[in-house]
Design an enzyme around this catalytic site. Structure first.
Site, PDB file in Angstrom:
ATOM      1  N   LYS A   8      -3.743  12.145   6.474  1.00 31.75           N
ATOM      2  CA  LYS A   8      -3.628  10.857   7.177  1.00 31.75           C
ATOM      3  C   LYS A   8      -2.190  10.632   7.610  1.00 31.75           C
ATOM      4  O   LYS A   8      -1.247  11.257   7.114  1.00 31.75           O
ATOM      5  CB  LYS A   8      -4.089   9.705   6.280  1.00 31.75           C
ATOM      6  CG  LYS A   8      -3.294   9.524   4.973  1.00 31.75           C
ATOM      7  CD  LYS A   8      -2.042   8.705   5.084  1.00 31.75           C
ATOM      8  CE  LYS A   8      -1.350   8.505   3.742  1.00 31.75           C
ATOM      9  NZ  LYS A   8       0.001   7.887   3.858  1.00 31.75           N
ATOM     10  N   SER A  98      -4.282  12.427  -2.515  1.00 32.87           N
ATOM     11  CA  SER A  98      -5.255  11.328  -2.534  1.00 32.87           C
ATOM     12  C   SER A  98      -6.533  11.719  -1.805  1.00 32.87           C
ATOM     13  O   SER A  98      -7.640  11.376  -2.232  1.00 32.87           O
ATOM     14  CB  SER A  98      -4.653  10.081  -1.872  1.00 32.87           C
ATOM     15  OG  SER A  98      -3.544   9.613  -2.611  1.00 32.87           O
ATOM     16  N   ASP A 131      -3.906   5.168  -2.561  1.00 33.97           N
ATOM     17  CA  ASP A 131      -4.379   5.657  -1.263  1.00 33.97           C
ATOM     18  C   ASP A 131      -5.815   6.186  -1.311  1.00 33.97           C
ATOM     19  O   ASP A 131      -6.424   6.412  -0.261  1.00 33.97           O
ATOM     20  CB  ASP A 131      -3.475   6.786  -0.745  1.00 33.97           C
ATOM     21  CG  ASP A 131      -2.262   6.258   0.004  1.00 33.97           C
ATOM     22  OD1 ASP A 131      -2.248   5.068   0.354  1.00 33.97           O
ATOM     23  OD2 ASP A 131      -1.326   7.049   0.254  1.00 33.97           O
TER      24      ASP A 131
END
Length: 227
Positions: A8, A98, A131
């Site tokens: 991300k 994460s 996260d």
């Protein structure tokens, strides 16, 4: 079973203040990108992790923490053998650990047939890391609080091009160390986030000047090599 575990980026990140539990209250717009780790899950009586980066084959890996948490919480008798092909750079802010944890959580729920509700899934994810709840959803999202408040946003227009450049620097426990430099002078009131959310919802071209990250100046001052 083979799963892709996506990275991300934070399109914008503001810190609004400090919470009573010593965590910071954040407001951030997060987007998954087409960079991913590959995780292979095989049924086993034991817990094992093999990775192309040997340094992360240890008990601190969030994959192992997730497995042990689920095994204990749901009294699961067996184990799982994991093979991780790591492509997301470590300690890069791209959320690799994460994402791996969320992928493991979702996959073991399926493989082990665990009776986990959606609400419980997000609570477990938050216990693993701030996260991780986002990665249960993925896509484009506004994330607030400690990471538990997630609002899905419309997909960003596909013509948005982003160059990810990773300098050869390393900061041990980067997230923790960066938060230590946060003071009240860094707190903002979502002025960037609100405008950016509006642009995304209206399908407008994204104004790059709104892609503000509170940690940019901190990183530049604490790691001169970055500049």
């Amino acid at each position: 079973m083979i799963k892709k575990s996506y990275a991300k980026i934070n399109l914008a990140l503001e810190i609004l203040g400090k919470l009573d539990n010593d965590f910071h209250e954040i407001s951030t717009i997060i987007q998954t990108i087409d960079l991913y780790d590959t995780i292979i899950f095989k049924k086993s009586s034991d817990i094992s992790l093999k990775c192309n980066i040997k340094a992360i084959e240890n008990e601190n890996n969030l994959i192992i923490k997730t497995i042990k948490l689920l095994k204990k919480k749901y009294n699961y008798p067996g184990g799982i053998a994991i093979t991780l092909d790591k492509k997301i750079p470590i300690s890069s802010g791209l959320g690799g650990g994460s994402s791996n944890a969320a992928t493991t959580l979702l996959t073991l729920k399926e493989l082990w047939k665990l009776p986990i509700s959606k609400k419980e899934l997000l609570n477990i994810a938050l216990d693993i890391g701030s996260d991780v709840p986002y990665f249960i959803h993925g896509g484009t999202a506004l994330v607030k609080g400690r990471g538990e408040k997630i609002e899905k946003l419309p997909p960003i227009e596909p013509n948005l091009k982003i160059l990810i450049f990773l300098p050869e620097t390393y900061t041990h426990n980067k997230t923790t160390s960066m938060y230590k430099f946060i003071s009240r002078t860094f707190f903002t009131k979502e002025e960037y986030i609100k405008k950016l959310v509006q642009q995304i919802k209206l399908k407008m071209p994204i104004d790059s000047t709104l892609c503000h990250n509170v940690f940019e100046n901190i990183l530049l001052s604490t790691n001169p090599k970055i500049s």
